[in-house]
Scaffold this motif. Structure first.
Motif, PDB file in Angstrom:
ATOM      1  N   PRO A  36       0.819  -1.217   0.000  1.00  0.00           N
ATOM      2  CA  PRO A  36       0.000   0.000   0.000  1.00  0.00           C
ATOM      3  C   PRO A  36       0.848   1.260   0.000  1.00  0.00           C
ATOM      4  CG  PRO A  36       0.031  -0.989   2.184  1.00  0.00           C
ATOM      5  CD  PRO A  36       0.733  -1.946   1.274  1.00  0.00           C
ATOM      6  N   PRO A  38      -0.273   4.489   1.454  1.00  0.00           N
ATOM      7  CA  PRO A  38      -1.423   5.063   2.162  1.00  0.00           C
ATOM      8  C   PRO A  38      -1.841   6.433   1.646  1.00  0.00           C
ATOM      9  CG  PRO A  38       0.051   4.003   3.708  1.00  0.00           C
ATOM     10  CD  PRO A  38       0.753   3.994   2.379  1.00  0.00           C
ATOM     11  N   THR A  39      -3.116   6.584   1.395  1.00  0.00           N
ATOM     12  CA  THR A  39      -3.645   7.818   0.832  1.00  0.00           C
ATOM     13  C   THR A  39      -3.378   9.014   1.741  1.00  0.00           C
ATOM     14  OG1 THR A  39      -5.617   8.896  -0.049  1.00  0.00           O
ATOM     15  CG2 THR A  39      -5.936   7.442   1.845  1.00  0.00           C
ATOM     16  N   GLN A 410      -4.479  -1.615  -6.170  1.00  0.00           N
ATOM     17  CA  GLN A 410      -3.621  -0.608  -5.562  1.00  0.00           C
ATOM     18  C   GLN A 410      -4.435   0.487  -4.890  1.00  0.00           C
ATOM     19  OE1 GLN A 410       0.127  -0.575  -5.681  1.00  0.00           O
ATOM     20  NE2 GLN A 410      -0.623   0.551  -3.891  1.00  0.00           N
ATOM     21  N   ARG A 413      -5.941  -0.844  -1.706  1.00  0.00           N
ATOM     22  CA  ARG A 413      -4.916  -1.019  -0.669  1.00  0.00           C
ATOM     23  C   ARG A 413      -4.448   0.326  -0.115  1.00  0.00           C
ATOM     24  NH1 ARG A 413      -2.661  -5.491   1.684  1.00  0.00           N
ATOM     25  NH2 ARG A 413      -0.545  -5.049   0.981  1.00  0.00           N
ATOM     26  N   ASN A 414      -4.460   1.350  -0.948  1.00  0.00           N
ATOM     27  CA  ASN A 414      -4.053   2.673  -0.475  1.00  0.00           C
ATOM     28  C   ASN A 414      -4.997   3.219   0.592  1.00  0.00           C
ATOM     29  OD1 ASN A 414      -2.015   2.492  -2.337  1.00  0.00           O
ATOM     30  ND2 ASN A 414      -2.810   4.075  -3.711  1.00  0.00           N
ATOM     31  N   TYR A 416      -7.534   0.993   2.245  1.00  0.00           N
ATOM     32  CA  TYR A 416      -7.677  -0.086   3.224  1.00  0.00           C
ATOM     33  C   TYR A 416      -6.367  -0.871   3.243  1.00  0.00           C
ATOM     34  CZ  TYR A 416     -12.664   1.024   2.988  1.00  0.00           C
ATOM     35  OH  TYR A 416     -13.880   1.667   3.032  1.00  0.00           O
ATOM     36  N   ASN A 417      -5.401  -0.376   4.013  1.00  0.00           N
ATOM     37  CA  ASN A 417      -4.031  -0.889   3.937  1.00  0.00           C
ATOM     38  C   ASN A 417      -3.900  -2.361   4.286  1.00  0.00           C
ATOM     39  OD1 ASN A 417      -2.804   2.201   5.452  1.00  0.00           O
ATOM     40  ND2 ASN A 417      -3.600   1.837   3.410  1.00  0.00           N
ATOM     41  N   GLU A 418      -4.749  -2.860   5.184  1.00  0.00           N
ATOM     42  CA  GLU A 418      -4.632  -4.241   5.652  1.00  0.00           C
ATOM     43  C   GLU A 418      -5.450  -5.222   4.826  1.00  0.00           C
ATOM     44  OE1 GLU A 418      -2.486  -5.018   8.047  1.00  0.00           O
ATOM     45  OE2 GLU A 418      -1.959  -2.889   8.056  1.00  0.00           O
ATOM     46  N   GLU A 479      -8.325   7.794  -5.511  1.00  0.00           N
ATOM     47  CA  GLU A 479      -7.107   7.006  -5.740  1.00  0.00           C
ATOM     48  C   GLU A 479      -7.164   6.253  -7.064  1.00  0.00           C
ATOM     49  OE1 GLU A 479      -4.245   6.716  -3.894  1.00  0.00           O
ATOM     50  OE2 GLU A 479      -4.961   8.336  -2.618  1.00  0.00           O
TER      51      GLU A 479
END
Length: 485
Positions: A36, A38-39, A410, A413-414, A416-418, A479
């Motif tokens: 990720p 992260p945003t 991608q 994941r950015n 919702y990282n997990e 994103e």
């Protein structure tokens, strides 16, 4: 060394080799998840919530009887969009299809690059008569209480329409300019099939020769405890949706008085036919999108489950047997059979001259309507029973290997990282199927966390969503637009 010891050594050596091979497949199975990024998006949260709350107050209800549509509400909703998203309506082209289908075109810098599309629908299902008082807040109030937003459309699917427009307005305010054309396509009759909305939009764009790289619609979501052996939430992206068939099974014959029945009555024969179908069922086969799901989640499983799925060549029959034990997982690997209507008889002491049953089937990709009819006829094995099958085939299966799916992964994941983002087969219908005719790939993903209770509320009582979930959906759309431009 005697013969017995030689045999024992050979067997032991083979077992060691087998164990080493299967263990190595488990140990070296690699993750299919991108790391990720992260945003960093920061939204005007109060404004976004207020606009969504207002959007829910418009009673844009779809009815099977189109005469019941209140198009004044649809007009008011469209006017609300104009007022709420001024940059979108100033800088994007807006076209109306059948008056209420909305097509926004965001011009990109490179007209030779294939466009991408995002689609949702702003019609909602009616509130079931008699359940109005069971709602904690009025279904069209848009109430914001206890960090939740309440109302019809919070889950299906005004959140998609508003989330996309919020993302576009945000990006325009940031000075973002896409490299390729982006289309936002919003239907108004998805809940009754999308004939005048999404289907008409797709047909119009097809006539103009427009072909999309990919289109993203509602569908799968991010679900806790979805896959055994996986602790993280799993975000499932539909790469295909099942076909839907209606099979009518009917028989006509002499009736008569109930005091002198034949050994086999019309009702009995139709009941027997249904019983045979339920007892036989279609074969389960872990293939296609269902298999792809496990390919993506297997690397994230605990070791025991990872060992099983890394060695499907050995355990596939066991896996299929386990999946067939529960309706939700059985539907992932076979065409399903669901008798829904039985019609026969008018009087308690008269044998009906006709009897019929309606069976709803959801078709796996690869099973055609013709296959379904053949299966039903052969299973029933009664020449006097008539079988007719109508419906739609399963949709095309979209790519999971190209940049399109990877961009969705991608972006998710950015935000919702997990979460583990994986392809899957969607059981229900959506507008996405209409866009197969103009898109190389169609994906189905609503970027929110969802529970089994949420699924029951989607067309039911007390539909609502958390503010956090709604804001995360907006961030996802920001994103994904950036990822694909």
């Amino acid at each position: 060394m005697n013969k017995y010891k030689k045999t024992l050594l050979i067997v032991t050596a083979l077992l060691v080799v087998f164990a080493g091979y299967t263990l190595s497949k488990s140990l070296f199975i690699s993750s299919k998840q991108p790391p990720p990024a992260p945003t960093t998006v920061e939204l005007n949260e109060d404004g976004a919530v207020q606009r969504f709350s207002k959007a829910l107050t418009f009673k844009t209800v779809s009815y099977q009887d189109r005469q019941k549509f209140d198009f004044n509400e649809f007009n008011r909703f469209i006017a609300f969009l104009r007022d709420s998203y001024p940059n979108v309506h100033e800088k994007l082209e807006l076209e109306f299809i059948n008056d209420y289908g909305l097509v926004y075109k965001w011009m990109g810098a490179n007209p030779n690059e294939q466009p991408i599309g995002f689609t949702s629908h702003y019609d909602v299902v009616p509130v079931l008569s008699g359940t109005e008082n069971e709602w904690e807040y009025d279904p069209f109030s848009g109430s914001v209480k206890n960090k939740m937003i309440w109302g019809r459309g919070t889950l299906d699917d005004k959140i998609g329409v508003i989330g996309i427009l919020e993302a576009a307005e945000y990006l325009l305010n940031e000075g973002f300019a896409p490299t390729r054309d982006i289309y936002f396509m919003f239907g108004f009759d998805e809940e009754i099939g999308g004939e005048l909305g999404a289907q008409a939009i797709a047909e119009t764009l097809k006539q103009r020769g427009i072909q999309f790289d990919f289109i993203l619609d509602e569908g799968g979501a991010i679900v806790e405890n979805m896959v055994p052996g996986v602790d993280q939430p799993v975000g499932v992206v539909g790469i295909s949706e099942k076909g839907s068939a209606t099979a009518t099974i009917s028989i006509k014959g002499s009736g008569g008085h109930s005091s002198q029945p034949k050994n086999r009555t019309n009702i009995g024969r139709i009941a027997s036919a249904i019983s045979k179908l339920e007892e036989t069922q279609f074969d389960g086969n872990l293939r296609g999108p269902g298999n792809d799901l496990f390919e993506f989640v297997a690397p994230e499983m605990n070791f025991g489950m990872k060992y099983v799925f890394a060695n499907k060549f050995l355990f596939k029959p066991v896996i299929e047997h386990i999946l067939l034990q529960k309706p939700a997982t059985a539907a992932l690997i076979r065409t399903t059979i669901a008798p829904t209507i039985f019609q026969a008889g008018e009087q308690y002491n008269a044998l009906p001259e006709e009897a019929s049953a309606i069976v709803n089937l959801r078709l796996m990709p690869g099973d055609s309507l013709a296959d379904v009819k053949k299966f039903i006829v052969n299973t029933i094995n009664d020449a006097e029973i008539t079988v007719t099958v109508t419906g739609s085939e399963a949709s095309n299966v979209s790519s999971i290997d190209g940049p399109q799916f990877k961009s969705i992964q991608q972006a998710a994941r950015n935000v919702y990282n997990e979460a583990i983002i994986a392809p899957y087969l969607m059981f229900a219908g959506s507008d996405a199927k209409h866009y197969d005719m103009i898109s190389d790939n169609t994906y189905r993903f609503l970027p929110i966390e969802i529970t089994s209770d949420d699924l029951n509320r989607m067309h039911g009582t007390n539909e609502h969503i958390s503010i956090k979930n709604y804001l995360s959906a907006i961030k996802f759309y920001i994103e994904i637009i950036k990822e694909t431009n």
